[in-house]
Enzyme design. Structure first.
Site, short mmCIF file in Angstrom:
data_model
loop_
_atom_site.label_atom_id
_atom_site.label_comp_id
_atom_site.label_asym_id
_atom_site.label_seq_id
_atom_site.Cartn_x
_atom_site.Cartn_y
_atom_site.Cartn_z
NE ARG A 172 -3.89 -57.46 -22.01
CZ ARG A 172 -5.15 -57.09 -21.86
NH1 ARG A 172 -5.49 -56.28 -20.89
NH2 ARG A 172 -6.07 -57.52 -22.67
CD GLU B 28 -4.83 -55.32 -17.66
OE1 GLU B 28 -6.07 -55.21 -17.64
OE2 GLU B 28 -4.21 -56.08 -18.45
CB SER C 244 15.85 -45.86 -6.85
OG SER C 244 16.39 -45.01 -7.84
#
Length: 162
Positions: free
Chosen positions: A89, A92, A115
């Site tokens: 998740r 995602e 960075s």
């Protein structure tokens, strides 16, 4: 890789025996909770000035463990980790929001990136407006602009004498 897995297991055992959370160790050492987890998972290098604080927080750490933690780690991940629902998740969410985040970075800062080396990360727990627990992830990375690649600025070319 097996040595790293054994080291991580021994470090996590020390944490477990302490009964402390990553947050408690972070508070005692002045580090972020995610950085403490990175240290104990051998994804970050323990700095000499932080070693005494970590030892004070986790007294069962051996001198050998502290010494090994001060070596530059092999920063890696198990590709099967993506199968864990939390990691999946999180991946995602970054993939879903990534393009928009990139656009805002470019709009606010210019053509560049955040960075992941000069980077701070923390996980916090807050109550939402509905009273339910919410996870707050903070990614705090230095802005790095992309540079125009002019030969006059290319040190390797400047050092060459034809």
């Amino acid at each position: 890789m097996e040595n790293k897995a054994n080291m991580v297991a021994s470090l996590m055992s020390v944490k477990q025996k302490s009964g402390k959370t990553f947050g408690q160790i972070a508070e005692e050492t002045g580090l972020t909770n995610v950085y403490v987890a990175q240290l104990l998972r051998r994804q970050a290098q323990l700095k000499p000035e932080t070693a005494p604080k970590l030892k004070a927080s986790l007294p069962h750490l051996s001198d050998q463990q502290l010494h090994e933690m001060m070596e530059a780690p092999l920063r890696s991940y198990d590709p099967n980790l993506i199968q864990d629902p939390t990691v999946y998740r999180l991946n995602e969410a970054v993939m879903h929001f990534g393009e928009s985040i990139k656009e805002i970075i470019n709009e606010e800062f210019g053509d560049g990136i955040m960075s992941a080396i000069d980077f701070f990360c923390s996980v916090d727990k807050v109550k939402g407006a509905d009273g339910k627990d919410r996870v707050v992830l903070t990614f705090d990375g230095k802005y790095l602009p992309h540079t125009e690649q002019k030969t006059e600025h290319m040190v390797s070319r400047l050092m060459r004498k034809d």
